[in-house]
Write an enzyme that holds these catalytic residues in place. Structure first.
Site, PDB file in Angstrom:
ATOM      1  N   LYS A 193       0.841  -1.211   0.000  1.00 46.41           N
ATOM      2  CA  LYS A 193       0.000   0.000   0.000  1.00 46.41           C
ATOM      3  C   LYS A 193       0.864   1.243   0.000  1.00 46.41           C
ATOM      4  O   LYS A 193       0.546   2.243  -0.623  1.00 46.41           O
ATOM      5  CB  LYS A 193      -0.897   0.005   1.244  1.00 46.41           C
ATOM      6  CG  LYS A 193      -2.060  -0.962   1.104  1.00 46.41           C
ATOM      7  CD  LYS A 193      -3.261  -0.480   1.923  1.00 46.41           C
ATOM      8  CE  LYS A 193      -4.380  -1.512   1.892  1.00 46.41           C
ATOM      9  NZ  LYS A 193      -4.330  -2.410   3.045  1.00 46.41           N
TER      10      LYS A 193
ATOM     11  N   LYS B  80      -7.545 -16.510   6.013  1.00 43.21           N
ATOM     12  CA  LYS B  80      -8.638 -17.343   6.530  1.00 43.21           C
ATOM     13  C   LYS B  80     -10.001 -16.730   6.275  1.00 43.21           C
ATOM     14  O   LYS B  80     -10.970 -17.423   6.016  1.00 43.21           O
ATOM     15  CB  LYS B  80      -8.458 -17.605   8.017  1.00 43.21           C
ATOM     16  CG  LYS B  80      -8.310 -16.348   8.825  1.00 43.21           C
ATOM     17  CD  LYS B  80      -7.851 -16.603  10.242  1.00 43.21           C
ATOM     18  CE  LYS B  80      -7.531 -15.294  10.915  1.00 43.21           C
ATOM     19  NZ  LYS B  80      -6.170 -14.808  10.654  1.00 43.21           N
TER      20      LYS B  80
ATOM     21  N   GLU C 189      -2.418 -23.203   3.361  1.00 49.80           N
ATOM     22  CA  GLU C 189      -2.079 -23.864   4.633  1.00 49.80           C
ATOM     23  C   GLU C 189      -2.029 -22.875   5.796  1.00 49.80           C
ATOM     24  O   GLU C 189      -2.445 -23.180   6.918  1.00 49.80           O
ATOM     25  CB  GLU C 189      -0.717 -24.564   4.495  1.00 49.80           C
ATOM     26  CG  GLU C 189      -0.257 -25.341   5.704  1.00 49.80           C
ATOM     27  CD  GLU C 189      -1.148 -26.541   6.004  1.00 49.80           C
ATOM     28  OE1 GLU C 189      -1.091 -27.520   5.278  1.00 49.80           O
ATOM     29  OE2 GLU C 189      -1.911 -26.464   6.986  1.00 49.80           O
TER      30      GLU C 189
ATOM     31  N   ILE D  42       1.357 -25.185  11.609  1.00 48.71           N
ATOM     32  CA  ILE D  42       0.958 -26.601  11.733  1.00 48.71           C
ATOM     33  C   ILE D  42       0.385 -27.074  10.395  1.00 48.71           C
ATOM     34  O   ILE D  42      -0.551 -26.476   9.892  1.00 48.71           O
ATOM     35  CB  ILE D  42      -0.113 -26.767  12.834  1.00 48.71           C
ATOM     36  CG1 ILE D  42       0.360 -26.156  14.150  1.00 48.71           C
ATOM     37  CG2 ILE D  42      -0.476 -28.230  13.000  1.00 48.71           C
ATOM     38  CD1 ILE D  42      -0.718 -26.134  15.229  1.00 48.71           C
TER      39      ILE D  42
ATOM     40  N   LYS E 190     -11.822 -20.467  10.978  1.00 47.23           N
ATOM     41  CA  LYS E 190     -10.974 -21.652  10.846  1.00 47.23           C
ATOM     42  C   LYS E 190     -11.805 -22.925  10.985  1.00 47.23           C
ATOM     43  O   LYS E 190     -11.551 -23.924  10.303  1.00 47.23           O
ATOM     44  CB  LYS E 190      -9.867 -21.596  11.886  1.00 47.23           C
ATOM     45  CG  LYS E 190      -8.893 -20.442  11.579  1.00 47.23           C
ATOM     46  CD  LYS E 190      -8.061 -20.047  12.772  1.00 47.23           C
ATOM     47  CE  LYS E 190      -7.118 -18.912  12.438  1.00 47.23           C
ATOM     48  NZ  LYS E 190      -6.502 -18.327  13.651  1.00 47.23           N
TER      49      LYS E 190
END
Lengths: 434, 434
Positions: free
Chosen positions: A45, A105, A129, A136, A205
């Site tokens: 930005k 997400k 992922e 994880i 999630k």
């Protein structure tokens, strides 16, 4: 040596972590891939913003088309966050036949299905992922390493901020407000932490985990959400006395009659592996019909753990490009199941009750519940002096046998009308069936 | 619908679990793959043996060539165990251009490199997820999901039998011998459990984890091994008092000057995530330079968890066949590092000492160690009545500061000569640096 070219959107925490890893571990990655990874452009930005990492400023641009329209760029990495603009960028990248890695997400929980279809139409790879539980590798495990199983249940501590707060409350015996203030001061919490505290982040999630695990679309708005804002130190202490720890748990369950998808404070037995997940750590517990219970644990946030997931997605895509492997998508939605309302589910409850007059016999309280067909497994009475009023307060802490939430709610409402003295302080669901 | 064909060697626990999953979850797998999996032949030793699962007896054969020479069979599944015959079968399968899934840790720990080279030569896929930690997808995580990291350390509870024994000793306050007898009776331990008890099984897994994680060959005979046979209930109890739990830990560490590969009873801090892994469960803790610490937890043995890993390997291979993906091998050994001798490593030690006369001052004991440049962090004296002799025994339990094993051994030897009264009961290494 061949080089594949990246265009990156965003150079905040995740973007910086990604660049850091690509630089620091460039040699190892190159040796493993037999191919170079070259970052061509980074869209930001503000060109003049001070950065935590050294980047060649000639790579920076504010014009998305410098990446999206550059025919040289193979992979677009979207680590800018937000929803609408990120969506336009990912769509444009896919339409321009660029493979996409995202850490977003919010975007995946809302538009995972739609974007997967667009990726499929354009024969592009699409991995994300980092969107769930940071470093994880839970999404790849569900997509690639646990196939052959019907996944029955996924339970996770997937929001590090709330877990950090609950852990510090217990360890330091401080109130939610005190920890929140301190966590903001230390930079562990955003200025507006409501998406964390109210469970929305975990719900996103949860939607992603359920969709991937059960092959059936679950969107954020279908996830029941209740945050930790009303949890007090007293609840945490009562829970411990009962043998439980309070965690903000995301639970997705694949039942015969539908899918459970919910995020709420949950009392977990102390000997459950998720109970010992402390501070900002994340952990996801997966139950497969064949493998039984497995658990994945690690850092759910931070520049390097999240960057590690982004870089792994980039490597995965490059291997697939080099190998000529057809795209496979985590959102492989061949089932269509409905999401069950929370009212239809069975829980044991922890209940904290006070009586205005302070006078009631435990036996009478028990009878009130029994008359309404709610069995009480355990009842404890605690007395303490209220700080503000110097008054002695008698409090009952009850644990019920499992019953359907709808019935439980009706009973509580009925009791409140019957007993004008009764004051319900808190209800927390107990997961003993994990 | 296309069908890929399997030939299976072995129909014991793992073979039965594999067949069970392929049957029970056949529909789900088919839907995910868009392809059928058909078992053509199962090679067994004894056609008449009673089986725990129903199989079409016309599939059974005792002649390996019915599988190895059958041009229809695409994938050979080696779940027969043992070394020499299994090796001949896997080699023959690869030479006949059949892809191979194996669950055989002994075989992979000894011949992983050689078999990988043969697979590469024949352009065949070769997977063996079940060889380490059963249902936990640890090998695929190392191979596919944590790339981009330099793996620094892998620590695991990878032998369920010894973890089961140590847990029961602690919980039931019984001796090693009592638990072993009971575990044999219950079928939890083999008639000859020495490969478990003496750490050899864990050492094989350690060799595989190190080779894959560090891209440098480590074979079983390079792994330092010491089992749990001399651990007593008293050690477990003293450890708990000191804030530790004794676990048989496999540790592989990638250091600047070489690789550490070792299996021995280790005192782990109680708050370490591996400390709370109970009974027959397995867990592997992986430290990457970018992702930080991650942990993978689940069932390391049993028909279905292990079968789940075998079936996942079969699915992985079929996807790769259908997608035209080039083989990639977990043993991707582009490094050549030496394995460090245990004597060169630093440990803190737990030490149990008695004096024949029963008379020594703690301060004198401390001085003995200090004079030999071993600092003592903690010293405790315990007295108890010996059951057999009715004598009172005074015992010192010491914890040293970290020192090099070679120096520690020299000092202990020197002290034994100096102090003829001194009796060393036990030494256990402490891992505080995990």
């Amino acid at each position: 040596m061949k080089a594949l070219k990246l265009g990156i959107f965003g150079l905040g925490t995740v973007g910086s972590g990604t660049m850091d890893i690509l630089t620091t571990n460039g040699d190892t990655i190159e040796r493993e891939l037999g191919c170079k990874i070259q970052t061509n452009k980074i869209c930001v930005k503000d060109l003049g913003k001070k950065r935590t990492i050294d980047v060649d400023t000639s790579m920076l641009t504010t014009n998305p088309d410098d990446i999206l329209k550059d025919p040289d760029i193979d992979i677009v990495v979207e680590v800018m966050g937000g929803i609408d603009e990120a969506k336009r960028i990912v769509e444009s990248a896919l339409n321009n036949k660029k493979h996409v890695v995202s850490a977003n997400k919010d975007l995946v929980a809302l538009y995972g299905k739609e974007l997967t279809e667009l990726a499929k139409k354009n024969n592009c790879h699409f991995f994300y992922e980092a969107a769930v539980a940071g470093g994880i590798p839970i999404l790849k495990s569900l997509q690639f390493a646990l196939t052959g199983n019907n996944i029955k249940k996924i339970s996770g501590i997937v929001n590090g901020s709330t877990n950090y707060i609950l852990t510090r409350m217990e360890v330091e015996k401080l109130s939610l407000e005190e920890i929140i203030e301190d966590a903001k001061r230390l930079g562990f919490l955003e200025a507006d932490p409501s998406a964390d505290l109210e469970g929305l982040d975990a719900a996103r999630k949860c939607a992603i985990l359920a969709s991937i695990g059960f092959h059936s679309l679950v969107t954020t708005n279908q996830v029941y959400v209740s945050g930790i804002t009303n949890i007090t130190l007293k609840d945490i202490e009562y829970a411990l006395k009962l043998g439980y720890r309070i965690k903000l748990l995301a639970v997705a369950e694949n039942k015969e009659d539908g899918i459970v998808a919910k995020v709420h404070p949950t009392m977990l037995p102390l000997d459950h592996p998720l109970s010992s997940v402390k501070y900002e750590l994340n952990s996801v517990y997966v139950e497969g019909d064949m493998v039984g219970e497995t658990m994945f644990y690690g850092r759910g946030a931070g520049a390097l753990p999240t960057g590690s997931a982004v870089v792994n997605d980039i490597i995965t895509i490059i291997k697939r490009i080099l190998n000529g492997t057809k795209p496979e998508y985590a959102y492989n939605l061949f089932e269509q199941k409905s999401v069950l309302p929370i009212e239809s589910l069975d829980f044991s409850y922890y209940l904290r009750l006070q009586f205005k007059s302070g006078e009631i016999e435990g036996t009478r309280l028990l009878k009130l519940f029994e008359d309404n067909n709610i069995e009480i497994e355990e009842i404890n009475k605690y007395s303490f002096i209220e700080n503000n009023t110097n008054e002695q307060i008698d409090e009952f802490v009850l644990v019920t046998e499992p019953c359907v939430e709808e019935k439980f709610n009706e009973t509580i409402e009925k009791l409140s009308k019957l007993e004008s003295e009764l004051r319900l302080i808190r209800t927390i669901r107990i997961e003993s069936g994990l």
